[in-house]
Design an enzyme around this catalytic site. Structure first.
Site, mmCIF file in Angstrom:
data_model
loop_
_atom_site.group_PDB
_atom_site.id
_atom_site.type_symbol
_atom_site.label_atom_id
_atom_site.label_comp_id
_atom_site.label_asym_id
_atom_site.label_seq_id
_atom_site.Cartn_x
_atom_site.Cartn_y
_atom_site.Cartn_z
ATOM 1 N N GLY A 44 37.568 48.283 48.999
ATOM 2 C CA GLY A 44 38.418 47.506 48.094
ATOM 3 C C GLY A 44 38.692 46.106 48.627
ATOM 4 O O GLY A 44 38.668 45.126 47.872
ATOM 5 N N CYS A 45 38.937 46.009 49.921
ATOM 6 C CA CYS A 45 39.240 44.708 50.529
ATOM 7 C C CYS A 45 38.013 43.801 50.516
ATOM 8 O O CYS A 45 38.126 42.593 50.302
ATOM 9 C CB CYS A 45 39.756 44.904 51.953
ATOM 10 S SG CYS A 45 41.298 45.848 52.010
ATOM 11 N N THR A 46 36.850 44.377 50.719
ATOM 12 C CA THR A 46 35.602 43.599 50.676
ATOM 13 C C THR A 46 35.369 43.082 49.265
ATOM 14 O O THR A 46 35.068 41.900 49.063
ATOM 15 C CB THR A 46 34.417 44.450 51.159
ATOM 16 O OG1 THR A 46 34.667 44.849 52.514
ATOM 17 C CG2 THR A 46 33.110 43.679 51.085
ATOM 18 N N ALA A 49 37.822 40.224 48.512
ATOM 19 C CA ALA A 49 37.447 38.993 49.219
ATOM 20 C C ALA A 49 36.232 38.336 48.568
ATOM 21 O O ALA A 49 36.199 37.119 48.376
ATOM 22 C CB ALA A 49 37.177 39.293 50.689
#
Length: 155
Positions: A44-46, A49
């Site tokens: 999710g963070c990738t 970003a």
């Protein structure tokens, strides 16, 4: 404590992925998208970003800078950026002082186990340092586009 629109954004000075200090004052007279995420290089963070990075030029046209913040180290941020070709600034809050000041260091629950972690949250900060809008408990799909629309609408 949850921060909302119209409140002054808490000041901060954090190490960035390139070694320089990232401070709220660095963005005086510019809009700032400050997004908090749990961990470098997780799915999710990738995705989040990459979405913000893809729209970076549009944010710049709207007069807005983007900074991602997590408790990961500056070295972790640098590796994350290199792996995914990110051009965003990433700030490291290993002490979690800023995460707490912005109210995003919170109790979470997974599979019935409670733990402390970063609640995915984005702040749009006006040129004068006040918070224009807050997105709590962010769902990644379409989020960067929604923040961009809000930044473009902010004069």
């Amino acid at each position: 404590m949850k921060l909302g629109a119209g409140v002054a954004a808490p000041s901060f000075a954090l190490p960035g992925d390139a070694g320089a200090k990232i401070t709220l004052k660095n963005f005086k007279d510019r809009k700032l998208v400050l997004y908090f995420y749990p961990k470098d290089d997780t799915s999710g963070c990738t995705k989040e970003a990459i979405d913000f990075n893809r729209l970076k030029g549009e944010f710049e046209k709207a007069g807005a800078a983007i900074v991602g913040v997590s408790p990961d180290s500056p070295a972790s941020h640098a590796k994350f950026k290199a792996k995914h070709g990110l051009e965003l600034e990433l700030a490291s809050d290993e002490t979690k002082a800023m995460l707490e000041a912005y109210g995003v260091w919170a109790e979470k629950s997974m599979y019935g186990r409670k733990y402390m972690g970063v609640e995915r949250t984005t702040f749009l900060i006006e040129r004068d340092g006040t918070i224009a809008q807050v997105w709590n408990k962010v769902k990644v799909p379409g989020h960067a586009e929604a923040v961009l629309a809000a930044a473009q609408a902010l004069k």
